[in-house]
Design an enzyme around this catalytic site. Structure first.
Site, short mmCIF file in Angstrom:
data_model
loop_
_atom_site.label_atom_id
_atom_site.label_comp_id
_atom_site.label_asym_id
_atom_site.label_seq_id
_atom_site.Cartn_x
_atom_site.Cartn_y
_atom_site.Cartn_z
N TYR A 237 1.10 -1.24 0.08
CA TYR A 237 -0.17 0.08 -0.07
C TYR A 237 0.95 1.11 0.10
O TYR A 237 1.99 1.05 0.97
CB TYR A 237 -0.62 0.21 1.29
N ASP A 265 -5.82 -0.98 -6.73
CA ASP A 265 -7.62 -0.81 -6.74
C ASP A 265 -7.97 -0.27 -5.46
O ASP A 265 -9.26 -0.70 -5.40
CB ASP A 265 -8.03 -2.27 -7.18
N HIS A 357 -9.81 -7.51 -5.61
CA HIS A 357 -9.53 -7.45 -4.00
C HIS A 357 -10.44 -8.20 -3.36
O HIS A 357 -11.17 -7.87 -2.14
CB HIS A 357 -9.81 -5.67 -3.65
#
Ligand code: PPY
Length: 497
Positions: A237, A265, A357
């Site tokens: 991230y 995403d 995800h």
């Protein structure tokens, strides 16, 4: 360093002076309160007290020491002053612990759905809500399963399948399965050893693990638990503070991580309503969402509470920067269209993960395996395919070796499995993950024989019929095993005034 008594700590229990104890050490978090990604309220609940139990599942052990400046590390607590409090278990927790003790012996687990059913029964409600939740109406999480059921095999016969081999390479690294462990966050919500269950099992079985940025265990703990030569990837991230990201990425590379999977995403976290509702349920089970408390942020669950560090400004312009700070393979995780797949290819990246995800981000996004068809077709316009310099991975909804084989036949290099491995350790720890690998092996062996392939590279698109994949109509048989572990979205409980 002198010892600090718990009485002294207790004197600092306000927003003006807030001390907490974590793992036997005292920290002054007063100035950190407004910066805490989960908000100041949750820290203030533990002001002047020991916060270790609440801290542990959702922070790596080193989070507090790395985020707080040294002069706020006040020193060790005086053990003589610590009063041991007998924990009184709630009725619900007692029942849960009885269920844990009486769960089926692991030999009775025959498929990956079984792990999920056991996990659902024994996990604390908050952990189950966080792990199992998906966004909005949870259409995409269901579609991830349904899509595989719209692909049918065209098996070949009489091909001498006495010896079959399902080992492969993933980005050039040996893997005993055509499957890697995809990143899932906050492993300690479900088991005290968290992600280390995965690392240890993967080390024993030659499986590749993708370490999550938001693991409960620290990055270094996970790497330290690996055996020499064990391949690890890292999910990233991207932090608003690029210096933090740079340090993290370069540290990972130094520690031997081989590939960086940048999550693309999740510029904002999806609304996972099952998780969000948990935030508002207090100890008495009353839903606070209805009591009009202005201080309760109504749009948070476990996930949203800790996601504010993620940078929504991330763009294609950042890709050359990532290439400049690392020599690891760079893969984009969360690609869904041929347009973006071609851009990733043209930017010289090593691959893409076709992922939604786990249905936790954009609801009614298509499944990765459906997108695979158009994306492979688009990449073929760039030259001979498969292309050794560019890999396509797929994740989401994989519960059977037959799912894996379908994705590979359609052009994937390997498949990511997140929740199913996580549920296997929630239910049975490291042994559960090892059993999950064994189940994949057994199913791969049988399915490869029945399809008529002896090795992963013999899996070609003529072995499947995906002609119905784009037809989003409910003509597939009901997936009873899966449907019995997933629950309908629940409404917050009503209560008498
Ligand atoms: C997810 O929950 O889907 C994640 O990817 C992990 C996560 C957890 C908390 C904040 C942001 C992302």
């Amino acid at each position: 360093m002198s010892l600090i008594s718990t009485q002294t700590v207790a004197e600092h229990a306000s927003p003006e002076s807030c001390w907490i104890i974590v793992h036997g050490r005292v920290y002054d978090v007063t100035e950190f309160l407004p910066e805490h990604p989960g908000g100041s309220k949750i820290i203030l609940k533990y002001a002047g007290k020991d916060a270790t139990e609440a801290y542990d599942p959702i922070h790596p052990p080193d989070a507090i020491t790395t985020h707080l400046p040294k002069h706020k590390h006040l020193g060790p607590v005086d053990p003589q002053t610590v009063v041991k409090i007998e924990r009184v278990l709630s009725e619900e927790e007692k029942k849960r612990q009885e269920l844990v003790a009486s769960r089926p012996p692991i030999d009775e687990i025959v498929n990956l759905h079984d792990f999920e059913a056991v996990a659902k029964a024994i996990l604390p409600p908050k952990a189950w809500a966080y792990y199992s939740s998906a966004s909005d109406d949870e259409i995409t999480i269901r579609e991830n399963r349904a899509a595989y059921q719209r692909i049918w095999f065209r098996p070949r016969i009489l091909r001498d399948v006495s010896v079959v081999n399902w080992s492969t390479t993933i980005l050039g690294y040996k893997s005993s399965l055509p499957v890697y462990i995809s990143a899932t966050a906050l492993g300690k919500l479900g088991h005290p050893d968290g992600e280390l269950n995965l690392t240890r099992a993967a080390g024993k079985h030659g499986v590749i693990q993708m370490i999550p940025t938001l693991a409960s265990c620290s990055f270094d703990e996970i790497v330290d638990a690996a055996v020499p030569g064990q391949t690890l990837f890292l999910q990233l991230y991207v932090n608003r503070d690029r210096e933090i990201t740079k340090r993290y990425v370069q540290h990972a590379e130094k520690r031997g991580v081989k590939a960086l999977f940048i999550t693309v995403d999740a510029p904002q976290l999806g609304r996972r309503e099952k998780d969000m509702r948990m935030k508002f349920v207090d100890e008495s089970g009353v839903a606070k969402v209805q009591d009009g408390d202005k201080n309760v942020k109504k749009d948070e669950g476990v996930a949203r509470a800790i996601s504010s560090f993620i940078d929504p400004s991330l763009s294609w312009k950042d890709i050359p920067w990532f290439k400049s700070i690392t020599n690891m393979h760079i893969v984009l995780k969360g690609v869904a269209t041929p347009e973006d797949a071609l851009m990733a290819y043209d930017y010289g990246l090593a691959g893409i993960v076709l992922s939604n995800h786990g249905g936790r981000q954009l609801d009614t996004a298509r499944s990765g395996v459906e997108n695979l068809i158009d994306i492979v077709a688009a990449l073929k316009t760039r030259g001979p395919w498969p292309n050794p310099r560019f890999a396509i991975f797929v994740d989401g909804g994989v519960r059977r070796a037959s799912d894996v084989l379908k994705a590979i036949a359609l052009g994937a290099s390997a498949v990511g499995v997140g929740r199913a491995f996580m549920y296997s350790f929630c239910a049975y720890g490291q042994e559960g993950v090892q059993k999950a690998f064994q189940i994949f092996r057994d199913e791969l062996e049988m399915n490869m024989r029945l399809i008529g392939v002896r090795s992963i590279d013999e899996l070609t698109s003529d072995l499947v019929d995906a002609s119905g994949l784009h037809a989003h109509v409910g003509i597939t048989p009901t997936d009873n095993l899966y449907n019995s572990t997933y629950q309908p979205l629940a409404l917050a409980p009503f209560r008498a005034k």
